[in-house]
Design a protein around this motif. Sequence first.
Motif, PDB file in Angstrom:
ATOM      1  N   PRO A  21       0.694  -1.344  -0.064  1.00 39.11           N
ATOM      2  CA  PRO A  21      -0.118   0.147   0.006  1.00 39.11           C
ATOM      3  C   PRO A  21       1.201   1.457  -0.485  1.00 39.11           C
ATOM      4  N   THR A  25      -3.077   3.717  -2.283  1.00 41.59           N
ATOM      5  CA  THR A  25      -4.033   3.056  -1.337  1.00 41.59           C
ATOM      6  C   THR A  25      -4.468   3.880  -0.916  1.00 41.59           C
ATOM      7  N   GLU A  49     -14.043  -6.274  -4.335  1.00 41.15           N
ATOM      8  CA  GLU A  49     -12.597  -5.869  -5.281  1.00 41.15           C
ATOM      9  C   GLU A  49     -11.547  -6.203  -5.744  1.00 41.15           C
ATOM     10  N   CYS A  56      -5.715  -4.578   2.325  1.00 40.76           N
ATOM     11  CA  CYS A  56      -5.747  -3.751   2.866  1.00 40.76           C
ATOM     12  C   CYS A  56      -7.071  -2.671   2.554  1.00 40.76           C
ATOM     13  N   VAL A  57      -7.394  -2.505   1.109  1.00 36.70           N
ATOM     14  CA  VAL A  57      -8.915  -1.646   1.273  1.00 36.70           C
ATOM     15  C   VAL A  57     -10.323  -2.748   1.494  1.00 36.70           C
ATOM     16  N   ASN A 120      -8.335   0.054  -7.894  1.00 39.38           N
ATOM     17  CA  ASN A 120      -7.375   0.874  -7.882  1.00 39.38           C
ATOM     18  C   ASN A 120      -5.886   0.094  -8.417  1.00 39.38           C
ATOM     19  N   SER A 143       0.537  -5.222 -11.190  1.00 45.61           N
ATOM     20  CA  SER A 143      -0.204  -4.297  -9.770  1.00 45.61           C
ATOM     21  C   SER A 143       0.002  -3.211 -10.248  1.00 45.61           C
TER      22      SER A 143
END
Length: 170
Positions: A21, A25, A49, A56-57, A120, A143
Amino acid sequence: MIPTPDLSHLSAKDYDHVYEPAEDTFLLLDALEEDEKELKDLHPSISLEIGPGSGCVSAFIGKILGPSVLYLCSDINPHACTCTRATGTQNKVTLDVINASFASPLTLRLKHAVDIILFNPPYVPTIQEEMSDAQDKCSISGSWAGGTDGMNVTNIFLEHVEVCLIDLQP
């Protein structure tokens, strides 16, 4: 203020394989916190997600919305799936994790059923081959490698998102 999820169970070795993150993030977490009331007023049943990485999110939105929501997380990177599950456990949020591209295996089951979609996306401009390799190899570079204009993965996502989102039209 909602605390940032506890990621102390993840190691430097994990971050060799999973996006750690960073500012993007934390901006997303800030936006979710800012919209806390609106998110709760939706009375969502399903949150999805795409590409949770560390988890984390989803752990964060799980703290906002509580245990009545089904939290689905889909990632092409198997190590990210492991980290996401562990982050859910560490933060006492049940995260159901699927190792898949987008939510492809669940598209028919999720048709117009998802209340909240979080993504994201990889947005760093790269040559097309680098982006394709990153996605095909399901590695950490998936990512961030966003293709020629940084929008390739986002554009693919946008082609499919309407199928999953709940239809709020009367």
